[in-house]
Scaffold this motif. Structure first.
Motif, PDB file in Angstrom:
ATOM      1  N   GLU A  50     -53.834 -27.109 -88.574  1.00 44.22           N
ATOM      2  CA  GLU A  50     -53.515 -28.516 -88.811  1.00 44.22           C
ATOM      3  C   GLU A  50     -52.388 -28.736 -89.812  1.00 44.22           C
ATOM      4  O   GLU A  50     -51.626 -29.694 -89.688  1.00 44.22           O
ATOM      5  CB  GLU A  50     -54.754 -29.269 -89.303  1.00 44.22           C
ATOM      6  N   ARG A  51     -52.249 -27.847 -90.809  1.00 40.08           N
ATOM      7  CA  ARG A  51     -51.379 -28.162 -91.933  1.00 40.08           C
ATOM      8  C   ARG A  51     -50.181 -27.238 -92.125  1.00 40.08           C
ATOM      9  O   ARG A  51     -49.293 -27.535 -92.917  1.00 40.08           O
ATOM     10  CB  ARG A  51     -52.227 -28.168 -93.210  1.00 40.08           C
ATOM     11  N   SER A  52     -50.161 -26.123 -91.427  1.00 35.65           N
ATOM     12  CA  SER A  52     -49.081 -25.159 -91.621  1.00 35.65           C
ATOM     13  C   SER A  52     -47.728 -25.735 -91.210  1.00 35.65           C
ATOM     14  O   SER A  52     -47.627 -26.436 -90.204  1.00 35.65           O
ATOM     15  CB  SER A  52     -49.379 -23.897 -90.797  1.00 35.65           C
ATOM     16  N   HIS A  53     -46.692 -25.435 -91.980  1.00 41.58           N
ATOM     17  CA  HIS A  53     -45.336 -25.873 -91.656  1.00 41.58           C
ATOM     18  C   HIS A  53     -44.825 -25.223 -90.378  1.00 41.58           C
ATOM     19  O   HIS A  53     -44.004 -25.787 -89.680  1.00 41.58           O
ATOM     20  CB  HIS A  53     -44.373 -25.560 -92.798  1.00 41.58           C
ATOM     21  N   THR A  54     -45.281 -24.009 -90.096  1.00 44.32           N
ATOM     22  CA  THR A  54     -44.896 -23.280 -88.889  1.00 44.32           C
ATOM     23  C   THR A  54     -46.105 -23.223 -87.967  1.00 44.32           C
ATOM     24  O   THR A  54     -47.200 -22.911 -88.414  1.00 44.32           O
ATOM     25  CB  THR A  54     -44.454 -21.838 -89.250  1.00 44.32           C
ATOM     26  N   LYS A  55     -45.896 -23.529 -86.687  1.00 46.58           N
ATOM     27  CA  LYS A  55     -47.008 -23.430 -85.732  1.00 46.58           C
ATOM     28  C   LYS A  55     -47.454 -21.979 -85.658  1.00 46.58           C
ATOM     29  O   LYS A  55     -46.641 -21.083 -85.496  1.00 46.58           O
ATOM     30  CB  LYS A  55     -46.602 -23.936 -84.356  1.00 46.58           C
ATOM     31  N   MET A  56     -48.755 -21.780 -85.786  1.00 43.15           N
ATOM     32  CA  MET A  56     -49.312 -20.437 -85.844  1.00 43.15           C
ATOM     33  C   MET A  56     -50.216 -20.143 -84.655  1.00 43.15           C
ATOM     34  O   MET A  56     -50.874 -21.034 -84.126  1.00 43.15           O
ATOM     35  CB  MET A  56     -50.138 -20.251 -87.130  1.00 43.15           C
TER      36      MET A  56
ATOM     37  N   VAL B 240     -57.252  -1.267 -87.617  1.00 43.67           N
ATOM     38  CA  VAL B 240     -58.023  -2.279 -88.319  1.00 43.67           C
ATOM     39  C   VAL B 240     -58.093  -3.543 -87.468  1.00 43.67           C
ATOM     40  O   VAL B 240     -57.101  -3.945 -86.861  1.00 43.67           O
ATOM     41  CB  VAL B 240     -57.375  -2.590 -89.696  1.00 43.67           C
ATOM     42  N   ILE B 241     -59.271  -4.167 -87.455  1.00 43.88           N
ATOM     43  CA  ILE B 241     -59.444  -5.449 -86.769  1.00 43.88           C
ATOM     44  C   ILE B 241     -59.726  -6.495 -87.843  1.00 43.88           C
ATOM     45  O   ILE B 241     -60.864  -6.613 -88.321  1.00 43.88           O
ATOM     46  CB  ILE B 241     -60.608  -5.401 -85.759  1.00 43.88           C
ATOM     47  N   PRO B 242     -58.696  -7.245 -88.255  1.00 41.70           N
ATOM     48  CA  PRO B 242     -58.923  -8.268 -89.283  1.00 41.70           C
ATOM     49  C   PRO B 242     -59.870  -9.356 -88.768  1.00 41.70           C
ATOM     50  O   PRO B 242     -59.949  -9.614 -87.564  1.00 41.70           O
ATOM     51  CB  PRO B 242     -57.527  -8.848 -89.528  1.00 41.70           C
ATOM     52  N   ASP B 243     -60.558 -10.015 -89.689  1.00 36.50           N
ATOM     53  CA  ASP B 243     -61.373 -11.170 -89.306  1.00 36.50           C
ATOM     54  C   ASP B 243     -60.481 -12.269 -88.755  1.00 36.50           C
ATOM     55  O   ASP B 243     -60.909 -13.050 -87.900  1.00 36.50           O
ATOM     56  CB  ASP B 243     -62.164 -11.698 -90.508  1.00 36.50           C
ATOM     57  N   GLY B 244     -59.259 -12.338 -89.249  1.00 33.21           N
ATOM     58  CA  GLY B 244     -58.293 -13.311 -88.745  1.00 33.21           C
ATOM     59  C   GLY B 244     -56.880 -12.797 -88.921  1.00 33.21           C
ATOM     60  O   GLY B 244     -56.553 -12.208 -89.955  1.00 33.21           O
ATOM     61  N   THR B 245     -56.072 -12.995 -87.902  1.00 35.82           N
ATOM     62  CA  THR B 245     -54.657 -12.621 -87.959  1.00 35.82           C
ATOM     63  C   THR B 245     -53.830 -13.831 -87.533  1.00 35.82           C
ATOM     64  O   THR B 245     -54.107 -14.423 -86.483  1.00 35.82           O
ATOM     65  CB  THR B 245     -54.359 -11.443 -87.002  1.00 35.82           C
ATOM     66  N   PHE B 246     -52.858 -14.187 -88.359  1.00 36.30           N
ATOM     67  CA  PHE B 246     -51.966 -15.306 -88.046  1.00 36.30           C
ATOM     68  C   PHE B 246     -50.550 -14.785 -87.854  1.00 36.30           C
ATOM     69  O   PHE B 246     -50.085 -13.941 -88.618  1.00 36.30           O
ATOM     70  CB  PHE B 246     -51.959 -16.338 -89.183  1.00 36.30           C
ATOM     71  N   ALA B 247     -49.880 -15.330 -86.842  1.00 32.08           N
ATOM     72  CA  ALA B 247     -48.483 -15.008 -86.580  1.00 32.08           C
ATOM     73  C   ALA B 247     -47.805 -16.273 -86.053  1.00 32.08           C
ATOM     74  O   ALA B 247     -48.456 -17.100 -85.399  1.00 32.08           O
ATOM     75  CB  ALA B 247     -48.366 -13.885 -85.554  1.00 32.08           C
ATOM     76  N   PRO B 248     -46.507 -16.446 -86.338  1.00 31.84           N
ATOM     77  CA  PRO B 248     -45.807 -17.620 -85.800  1.00 31.84           C
ATOM     78  C   PRO B 248     -45.952 -17.689 -84.286  1.00 31.84           C
ATOM     79  O   PRO B 248     -45.780 -16.689 -83.580  1.00 31.84           O
ATOM     80  CB  PRO B 248     -44.358 -17.387 -86.218  1.00 31.84           C
ATOM     81  N   LYS B 249     -46.298 -18.865 -83.795  1.00 29.28           N
ATOM     82  CA  LYS B 249     -46.540 -19.061 -82.361  1.00 29.28           C
ATOM     83  C   LYS B 249     -45.338 -18.657 -81.527  1.00 29.28           C
ATOM     84  O   LYS B 249     -45.491 -18.107 -80.431  1.00 29.28           O
ATOM     85  CB  LYS B 249     -46.913 -20.516 -82.099  1.00 29.28           C
ATOM     86  N   ALA B 250     -44.134 -18.899 -82.028  1.00 31.68           N
ATOM     87  CA  ALA B 250     -42.921 -18.592 -81.274  1.00 31.68           C
ATOM     88  C   ALA B 250     -42.811 -17.107 -80.922  1.00 31.68           C
ATOM     89  O   ALA B 250     -42.157 -16.743 -79.944  1.00 31.68           O
ATOM     90  CB  ALA B 250     -41.685 -19.038 -82.063  1.00 31.68           C
ATOM     91  N   LEU B 251     -43.449 -16.241 -81.703  1.00 32.75           N
ATOM     92  CA  LEU B 251     -43.364 -14.802 -81.454  1.00 32.75           C
ATOM     93  C   LEU B 251     -44.281 -14.326 -80.318  1.00 32.75           C
ATOM     94  O   LEU B 251     -44.047 -13.266 -79.747  1.00 32.75           O
ATOM     95  CB  LEU B 251     -43.705 -14.021 -82.726  1.00 32.75           C
ATOM     96  N   ARG B 252     -45.334 -15.080 -80.033  1.00 33.96           N
ATOM     97  CA  ARG B 252     -46.290 -14.715 -78.963  1.00 33.96           C
ATOM     98  C   ARG B 252     -46.763 -13.270 -79.083  1.00 33.96           C
ATOM     99  O   ARG B 252     -46.807 -12.521 -78.114  1.00 33.96           O
ATOM    100  CB  ARG B 252     -45.687 -14.957 -77.584  1.00 33.96           C
TER     101      ARG B 252
ATOM    102  N   GLU C 130     -44.688 -20.361 -97.700  1.00 30.64           N
ATOM    103  CA  GLU C 130     -44.106 -20.359 -96.361  1.00 30.64           C
ATOM    104  C   GLU C 130     -44.363 -19.021 -95.703  1.00 30.64           C
ATOM    105  O   GLU C 130     -44.434 -18.011 -96.404  1.00 30.64           O
ATOM    106  CB  GLU C 130     -42.590 -20.637 -96.447  1.00 30.64           C
ATOM    107  N   PRO C 131     -44.568 -18.989 -94.427  1.00 30.10           N
ATOM    108  CA  PRO C 131     -44.330 -20.046 -93.444  1.00 30.10           C
ATOM    109  C   PRO C 131     -45.457 -21.059 -93.332  1.00 30.10           C
ATOM    110  O   PRO C 131     -45.407 -21.951 -92.493  1.00 30.10           O
ATOM    111  CB  PRO C 131     -44.190 -19.266 -92.134  1.00 30.10           C
ATOM    112  N   PHE C 132     -46.479 -20.965 -94.190  1.00 30.18           N
ATOM    113  CA  PHE C 132     -47.596 -21.902 -94.137  1.00 30.18           C
ATOM    114  C   PHE C 132     -47.257 -23.175 -94.911  1.00 30.18           C
ATOM    115  O   PHE C 132     -47.313 -24.258 -94.363  1.00 30.18           O
ATOM    116  CB  PHE C 132     -48.875 -21.238 -94.660  1.00 30.18           C
ATOM    117  N   GLY C 133     -46.944 -23.045 -96.199  1.00 26.20           N
ATOM    118  CA  GLY C 133     -46.446 -24.161 -96.994  1.00 26.20           C
ATOM    119  C   GLY C 133     -47.442 -25.282 -97.247  1.00 26.20           C
ATOM    120  O   GLY C 133     -47.082 -26.456 -97.158  1.00 26.20           O
TER     121      GLY C 133
END
Length: 192
Positions: free
Chosen positions: A60-66, A87-99, A180-183
């Motif tokens: 909802e709040r990140s400056h970059t779509k994740m 390793v399998i993180p509980d959560g992994t975020f990456a910029p959506k544009a990278l797919r 950033e890229p969350f901000g």
């Protein structure tokens, strides 16, 4: 004709082959971290709630779509030359544009990952130490640790060698700035 002799496998190669052949019970996760196979049971509801609270705010709040993955395995640098940490993180975020998560592979490289998230569970020292070192060694820019045992959230940043040069720890209930890229400031008031 004589059969060709094969070079014997190294201890690291045997470990990796054994790890990749594991068949864990449903819901369990097997990871290979710094030469140790770590198996964890399915997460409890509180664990999943913390992940959900972080995910909701980032989307909802990140400056970059994740993009988010809660079950994609990462191949990371290991202190053992031939071996990669798996390793399998509980959560992994990456910029959506990278797919990044479109790969059909079970284990993907970590290039492009913006942040990993771990919530402590049955083996908190793995999240606090081994995984932190593995993420830093692999150059993952941000590591967010939700530490249930210490009722705190820590953001590790500026990876260098086997650790992060910076960290900011706050108690549950406070705000933590994600750069950033969350901000935005992550609100942990619902973690209490």
């Amino acid at each position: 004709m004589t059969a060709m002799a094969h070079e014997p496998l190294t201890q690291e190669e045997v470990l990796l082959e054994g790890f990749l052949a594991l068949d864990t019970p449903e819901g369990f996760r097997a990871e290979l971290i710094e030469g140790d196979i770590v198996v964890t049971p399915p997460p409890d509801g509180e664990h999943e709630d913390y992940i959900s609270l972080v995910l909701e705010q980032v989307l909802e709040r990140s400056h970059t779509k994740m993009q988010f993955s809660g079950n994609k395995g990462l191949k990371l640098r290991s202190p053992l030359d031939i071996l990669k940490d798996h390793v399998i993180p509980d959560g992994t975020f990456a910029p959506k544009a990278l797919r990044l998560f479109r790969s059909g592979e079970s284990w993907m490289p970590c290039t492009g990952v913006a942040m990993v998230v771990e919530v402590t569970s049955s083996k908190p020292s793995v999240d606090r130490e081994q995984k932190r070192r593995s993420y830093a060694r692999s150059g993952i820019p941000l590591y967010l640790l939700v530490d249930r045992g210490k009722s705190s959230v820590t953001l590790f940043s500026e990876p260098e060698d086997d650790d992060y040069r910076q960290h900011c720890r706050i108690p549950f209930g406070k705000h933590l700035t994600l750069p950033e890229p969350f901000g935005f400031d992550l609100d942990t008031s619902e973690f209490v």
